[in-house]
Design an enzyme around this catalytic site. Structure first.
Site, PDB file in Angstrom:
ATOM      1  N   ASP A  34      -3.468   2.436  -5.575  1.00 51.53           N
ATOM      2  CA  ASP A  34      -2.448   2.413  -4.635  1.00 51.53           C
ATOM      3  C   ASP A  34      -2.179   1.474  -3.850  1.00 51.53           C
ATOM      4  O   ASP A  34      -1.569   1.370  -2.724  1.00 51.53           O
ATOM      5  CB  ASP A  34      -2.455   3.852  -3.883  1.00 51.53           C
ATOM      6  N   GLU A  35      -2.820   0.328  -4.418  1.00 46.76           N
ATOM      7  CA  GLU A  35      -3.012  -0.846  -3.450  1.00 46.76           C
ATOM      8  C   GLU A  35      -2.791  -2.031  -4.136  1.00 46.76           C
ATOM      9  O   GLU A  35      -3.463  -2.358  -5.427  1.00 46.76           O
ATOM     10  CB  GLU A  35      -4.205  -0.834  -2.650  1.00 46.76           C
ATOM     11  N   ASP A  70       0.945  -1.345  -0.238  1.00 49.98           N
ATOM     12  CA  ASP A  70      -0.080   0.137   0.151  1.00 49.98           C
ATOM     13  C   ASP A  70       0.979   1.237  -0.045  1.00 49.98           C
ATOM     14  O   ASP A  70       1.703   1.454   0.564  1.00 49.98           O
ATOM     15  CB  ASP A  70      -1.109  -0.163   1.206  1.00 49.98           C
TER      16      ASP A  70
END
Length: 404
Positions: free
Chosen positions: A103-104, A9
């Protein structure tokens, strides 16, 4: 063989990108989002969170809580670019990974301990991402996706944490129940009203009690609280898409009609994106003329699920593609390069009222049907084809088109 699942993350992603581009912002309380008082916070730095600020909060309220914070409008295109850079690094290093949002990421490192060591490999991957992009990133490593995600959140900021096999329950036990994925504000309040604050309490309860209180979700939350999760890592496919197209009984040259249908299609597909908590980064328009020659044009865009952004771009592609001298037999659009995500990335330009409007319209559509509410520009398109759930793990969908 036990699974080994890695969760990565990017820490405060939008904020980190802004600091990467401007080092003077390091350590400065930072708010990213709508810059007017009527705007909404899309992301906030750790420095501002101490004041009670969180994403989705009205910008006016955030500035009152932390007057010294610097406000930046943000740029979705820039964030998409950095997300793609991280994706490419992971793609080169890991054979099976899932891009669960901008973003993960999840990666399946099962079996790697026999050859290299999954924790060492994950550590080197994280270091490579930091070195090549300049962005902070955290990871959690465990036997499943849920525990790994919780471990990542506990490791932040810019750190890493491994939960060894068999230690899932002791790791989760002292944490707040709000840290269990799937426990939102409403569920958390329900559990608080029952005197449940720590995961340990849920672990000690029979599953049936949780099911009686929260229904089917109660059983899922109980399993997650006990570190049980069999959700697989879904392989990332850049070409995953949803689409819709329309064939006409009579070929047409009515531009107003064509633009109205394309607007309706784009609006409907955008709603399907939001309902499936997806974002698109590539759009395309297709035209088939009366001579059966078919042409298409596509473009990459910043990740979005907002129809007020998508519709003008779709119409722009149509204008660039359309030959006014020929009758049209079919038109269609496609949204591809999908990732999980929500409307948050579109908050840089929009006000809280705009966000509330989308949520209200989507609520009406969920209750009364996809076409229960639509834009005036799409009024001429009475039918656009039946929509199926595009996010059920199946291959790319081309919707059945209905004759008009």
């Amino acid at each position: 063989m036990n699974k080994t699942i890695l969760h990565l993350d990017l820490d405060t992603f939008f904020v980190s990108v802004e600091r990467r581009l401007n080092t003077e912002l390091q350590g400065v309380p930072l708010l990213v989002g709508g810059i007017t008082d009527r705007g909404v916070v899309a992301a906030c730095s750790y420095e501002t969170r101490a004041f009670g600020i969180h994403s989705g909060m009205p910008m006016k309220m955030a500035k009152e809580l932390c007057p010294e914070a610097k406000v930046i409008k943000g740029n979705a295109g820039t964030y998409s670019k950095f997300s793609d850079e991280v994706t490419e690094i992971i793609q080169e290093a890991v054979p099976l990974f899932e891009k669960s949002s901008i973003d993960e990421f999840y990666a399946d490192l099962s079996g790697m301990d026999r050859f290299f060591g999954s924790y060492k490999y994950a550590t080197e991957l994280r270091e490579k991402i930091i070195d090549e992009t300049g962005l902070p990133i955290s990871f959690g490593l465990s036997v499943n996706k849920v525990v790994s995600k919780v471990a990542t959140n506990e490791a932040k900021p810019n750190n890493q944490l491994k939960i060894n096999f068999g230690e899932e329950k002791p790791f989760l036990a002292p944490l707040s129940v709000k840290k269990i994925p799937m426990v939102g504000d409403k569920t958390y309040q329900t559990l608080r009203n029952l005197g449940i604050r720590q995961v340990k309490t849920v672990q000690e309860m029979p599953m049936d009690v949780m099911r009686r209180v929260l229904g089917a979700n109660g059983a899922v939350i109980w399993k997650r609280a006990n570190g049980v999760d069999n959700t697989p890592v879904v392989p990332f496919h850049e070409r995953k898409s949803i689409s819709n197209e329309r064939t006409f009984d009579r070929d047409t040259i009515d531009v107003i009609k064509l633009r109205g249908i394309l607007s309706a299609m784009a609006e409907n597909l955008a709603f399907q994106l939001r309902r499936g908590e997806k974002l698109t980064a590539c759009i395309a328009v297709k035209i088939r003329y009366s001579d059966f020659n078919t042409y298409s044009k596509q473009m990459r865009i910043p990740y979005t699920s907002a129809d007020h952004i998508l519709i003008p771009k779709i119409l722009g592609l149509f204008d660039a593609l359309y030959s006014k001298r020929m009758l049209v037999r079919l038109v269609g659009i496609r949204f591809s390069h999908l990732v999980s995500g929500n409307y948050q990335i579109n908050l840089f330009d929009d006000t809280e009222e705009a966000l509330n409007l989308y949520q209200a319209m989507d609520k009406v559509r969920n209750r009364f049907g996809d076409r229960a509410v639509y834009r005036a520009s799409a009024m001429g398109a009475r039918t656009i084809g039946r929509m199926h759930n595009p996010f059920n793990g199946q291959p790319p969908i081309v919707l059945a088109h209905r004759k008009q």
